[in-house]
Design a protein around this motif. Structure first.
Motif, PDB file in Angstrom:
ATOM      1  N   ASN A   1      29.067   3.472  68.821  1.00 23.41           N
ATOM      2  CA  ASN A   1      29.010   3.658  67.374  1.00 23.41           C
ATOM      3  C   ASN A   1      29.071   5.129  66.995  1.00 23.41           C
ATOM      4  O   ASN A   1      29.716   5.495  65.997  1.00 23.41           O
ATOM      5  N   ALA A   2      28.411   5.986  67.772  1.00 21.30           N
ATOM      6  CA  ALA A   2      28.424   7.412  67.473  1.00 21.30           C
ATOM      7  C   ALA A   2      29.836   7.979  67.583  1.00 21.30           C
ATOM      8  O   ALA A   2      30.251   8.808  66.768  1.00 21.30           O
TER       9      ALA A   2
ATOM     10  N   ASN B   1      31.857   6.675  64.605  1.00 19.07           N
ATOM     11  CA  ASN B   1      31.442   7.387  63.397  1.00 19.07           C
ATOM     12  C   ASN B   1      31.963   8.821  63.374  1.00 19.07           C
ATOM     13  O   ASN B   1      32.165   9.399  62.306  1.00 19.07           O
TER      14      ASN B   1
ATOM     15  N   GLN C   1      35.234  14.618  66.823  1.00 25.44           N
ATOM     16  CA  GLN C   1      35.351  15.169  65.471  1.00 25.44           C
ATOM     17  C   GLN C   1      36.541  16.124  65.383  1.00 25.44           C
ATOM     18  O   GLN C   1      37.259  16.137  64.374  1.00 25.44           O
TER      19      GLN C   1
END
Length: 251
Positions: free
Chosen positions: A219-220, A223, A199
């Motif tokens: 996927n995490a 995302n 992030q």
């Protein structure tokens, strides 16, 4: 295989990317929090899911606050030099750090072979390398692994505190490292295994954010903002017949 030619700098997280010390941190956090929670009524043990959601990749005090908030536990911040016995955020952080260093000194640490292979491949290419870690133990870990001299810049929890940098998932640590290497964000690659770290890379609009899946999940990581995900850094080596001098980015 990867083309490194568009880039000038590579910003590596440490724990879980270069060394398997994310596991040591996880064990230290688990031991510390479970010892603390055992003295409270109605609290369930600290879990691996708690580690990923509330602690992984964050500066120590932020991780303590985040987890305590998830359990509706309120403690005073205390002072940075609080002893391990102090019933404060800083005191719990000291307990965790003491446990981490006990495990590190007892067991030592070896870098991931794939990470060493990538560092060896990048060395002759002129790419500038930095470690960007929320941990205040980054230099000790790198020394234990014999890698302290591999990185031109180390931005760790100590640097972050001195420079008043916001911790991951804010991009400040990575931006500070890129600036120290005279690289614009778009010229830099971020390699991270933690959701908060990915992030942070995404928030800093870096040229490429690579998630390293050591358990967070493909996927995490996508995302969270990863442009691509690998399971090991050896997947990022240049083609076997590539000339390393052709990998060089813009200094």
């Amino acid at each position: 295989m990867m083309d490194w030619s568009p880039f000038a700098a590579v910003l590596f997280d440490l724990d879980g990317v270069i060394t398997p010390t994310a596991d040591v941190h996880r064990r230290a956090w688990t031991d510390m929090f479970n010892g603390f929670l055992a003295g409270l009524d109605g609290q369930q043990p600290f879990t691996d899911d708690d580690y990923v959601k509330f602690v992984d990749g964050k500066p120590r005090a932020d991780g303590v606050r985040s987890f305590l908030s998830s359990r509706s536990i309120d403690l005073p911040d205390g002072d940075a030099d609080d002893p391990a016995a102090a019933h404060t955020v800083a005191g719990l952080g000291t307990r965790k750090n003491d446990r981490f260093n006990e495990i590190l000194q007892r067991d030592g640490v070896d870098a991931y072979p794939g990470s060493i292979a990538l560092l060896d491949a990048l060395k002759p290419a002129g790419l500038r390398l930095a470690i960007v870690s929320s941990s205040r133990n980054a230099r000790a870990v790198l020394s234990a692994a014999g890698l302290l001299d591999r990185f031109e810049v180390i931005v760790d929890g100590n640097v972050g505190a001195e420079a008043h940098l916001d911790g991951k998932p804010a991009p400040d640590y990575f931006l500070h490292a890129a600036a120290a290497l005279n690289a614009a964000p778009e010229q830099a690659v971020v390699l991270e295994d933690a959701i908060s770290g990915v992030q942070a890379g995404a928030a800093g609009t870096f040229g490429l954010v690579i998630g390293v899946d050591r358990g967070a999940g493909h996927n995490a990581l996508v995302n969270a903002g990863a442009h691509q995900v690998v399971s090991d850094l050896d997947e990022l080596l240049p083609a076997g017949d590539a000339d390393p001098t052709q990998m060089q980015g813009t200094p």
